[in-house]
Write an enzyme that holds these catalytic residues in place. Structure first.
Site, short mmCIF file in Angstrom:
data_model
loop_
_atom_site.label_atom_id
_atom_site.label_comp_id
_atom_site.label_asym_id
_atom_site.label_seq_id
_atom_site.Cartn_x
_atom_site.Cartn_y
_atom_site.Cartn_z
N THR A 1 -0.60 40.90 49.18
CA THR A 1 0.78 41.04 49.59
C THR A 1 0.95 41.77 50.91
O THR A 1 0.22 42.70 51.21
CB THR A 1 1.52 41.82 48.48
OG1 THR A 1 1.42 41.09 47.27
CG2 THR A 1 2.98 42.02 48.82
N ARG B 1 4.55 31.61 37.86
CA ARG B 1 4.46 33.07 37.75
C ARG B 1 5.13 33.73 38.95
O ARG B 1 4.96 33.31 40.09
CB ARG B 1 3.00 33.49 37.66
CG ARG B 1 2.78 35.00 37.57
CD ARG B 1 2.45 35.64 38.90
NE ARG B 1 2.16 37.07 38.79
CZ ARG B 1 1.92 37.87 39.82
NH1 ARG B 1 1.93 37.38 41.05
NH2 ARG B 1 1.68 39.14 39.64
N VAL B 2 5.93 34.75 38.69
CA VAL B 2 6.58 35.53 39.74
C VAL B 2 6.20 36.98 39.56
O VAL B 2 6.31 37.53 38.45
CB VAL B 2 8.12 35.37 39.68
CG1 VAL B 2 8.79 36.26 40.72
CG2 VAL B 2 8.51 33.91 39.91
N GLY B 3 5.75 37.61 40.61
CA GLY B 3 5.37 39.02 40.56
C GLY B 3 6.48 39.94 41.02
O GLY B 3 7.67 39.61 40.98
N THR C 1 2.55 46.93 46.90
CA THR C 1 1.51 45.92 46.78
C THR C 1 0.57 46.34 45.66
O THR C 1 0.15 47.49 45.60
CB THR C 1 0.72 45.77 48.09
OG1 THR C 1 -0.46 44.98 47.85
CG2 THR C 1 0.28 47.11 48.65
N GLY C 2 0.27 45.41 44.76
CA GLY C 2 -0.62 45.80 43.68
C GLY C 2 -0.45 44.92 42.45
O GLY C 2 -0.10 43.76 42.54
N GLY D 1 1.27 43.35 40.07
CA GLY D 1 2.69 43.03 40.07
C GLY D 1 3.40 43.25 38.75
O GLY D 1 4.51 43.79 38.71
#
Length: 378
Positions: free
Chosen positions: A238, A266-268, A289-290, A292
């Site tokens: 990200t 899939r959505v983070g 960032t990481g 999600g």
């Protein structure tokens, strides 16, 4: 005898009064955050978190996850990553120097990263399980908490620009899928075919991930999500940016291709306000960032802002608490760039590495790509 009794009682009463006076102070001391208590006593196990830099006007990140290591990173690769971060900072700097808004600055910075195939956003987005690309992005304006986002887009060259258009030209915050793609085209953004996002490195990552899955040696979910790559590869995930402009308005933006071999649909956290992105004048602009799913469950970036606003933390302490304590308890790793209105920047990460850089008011440009360059990592 009565006089002697009174004389004996006086020292006891004096001691009781002293204890009563001390109790509120003791109570306040015990309620201090751990870092503050450590600073007061000098004996705390956790050192007081320090900011990354001061007088910062713009910062960017290129994702947290597996690290670039000095011992096995050649000069060409190091330069490529540093140049990618620096180009993004220069794009945002031009906007700010021309009197542009913090929103325009973070959009310009993130667009630059989306156009760079080294990063997991835009051109370099990772593949889903069905060998496609689904991209997410969000933008937030600190002056009025306006926000816009897109999720699962498949044909937008620069999702961050689509997110800004959602914020400025619709009554909504989040558009997804085909509707978001169609909206972007109607509003003049260039459309691309799926092969635009293709890179050999991301294809190889997908093949490795599928092979590991078939052989039963698939890496843990958190490693896949954070790095956006198969284990052993150094490329990050990200991207994001935070900025403060000449009017002291804050803004933040985040963009991603998600995780390698993710389920279609899939959505983070990146397109979700309060998870991957948050900006509020007076508190902080933050891009995460990481891992999600954990950043969503922990409401990472809004929690950071609330710790500043309601918890009395400074930006470094708040960011440290979110990344190293709250999200860690939920089982997630990653990092965040968090910018205070006065230009104080925090960039903690619990993952092995995080790529990031920043620009100060006097024009100093700094990039950090190796773990030993960061003071607020593990």
């Amino acid at each position: 005898m009565r006089m002697r009794s009174r004389l004996r009682i006086l020292p006891v009463l004096t001691a009781l009064v002293a204890v009563a006076v001390a109790l509120p102070a003791l109570s306040q001391s015990s309620a201090r955050p751990e870092g503050a208590a450590a600073a007061a006593t000098g004996r705390g196990r956790v050192p007081v978190p320090r900011p990354e830099a001061t007088e910062v006007v713009l910062a960017v990140h290129g994702g947290a996850g597996t690290a670039l290591r000095r011992e096995d990173t050649d000069a060409r690769t190091e330069k490529a990553y540093r140049d990618g971060l620096a180009d993004a900072l220069r794009a945002g700097r031009k906007v700010l120097r021309d009197g542009g808004s913090s929103v325009a600055a973070v959009e310009a910075a993130v667009r630059s990263l989306e156009d760079n195939p080294l990063f997991n956003a835009g051109k370099g987005a990772v593949f889903t399980e069905d060998a496609g690309h689904e991209l997410d992005a969000s933008v937030m304006r600190g002056s009025d908490l306006a926000a816009g986002a897109v999720a699962g887009v498949r044909h937008v060259r620069n999702p961050v620009s689509a997110a800004r258009l959602v914020m400025e030209r619709t009554p909504h915050v989040l558009l997804a899928g085909e509707g978001a793609d169609a909206f972007a085209v109607r509003n003049g953004l260039p459309a691309v075919t799926q092969d635009y996002y293709w890179t050999q490195a991301r294809w190889d990552s997908l093949m490795k991930a599928k092979e590991q899955s078939r052989s039963g040696t698939s890496p843990s979910a958190s490693r896949q999500i954070v790095g956006g790559q198969a284990v052993g590869e150094s490329a990050m995930g990200t991207v994001g940016a935070v900025a403060v402009d000449g009017k002291h308005d804050l803004a933040a933006a985040t963009s991603t291709g998600g995780m390698t071999n993710k389920m279609a649909g899939r959505v983070g956290d990146s397109p979700l306000v309060g998870a991957g992105t948050y900006a509020k004048n007076g508190t902080v602009a933050a891009s995460a960032t990481g891992h999600g799913e954990v950043f969503i469950r922990g409401a990472a970036t809004s929690t950071l802002s609330h710790l500043v606003e309601f918890g009395g933390r400074d930006v470094a302490a708040a960011a440290h608490e979110v990344v190293h304590e709250r999200l860690a308890r939920l089982g997630g790793t990653g990092g965040v760039i968090a910018l205070a209105p006065d230009g104080t920047l925090a960039a903690p990460h619990s993952s092995e590495g995080m790529l990031y850089g920043y620009l100060t008011a006097d024009g100093k440009l700094v990039t950090k790509v190796f773990p030993d360059e960061t003071r607020t990592g593990r």
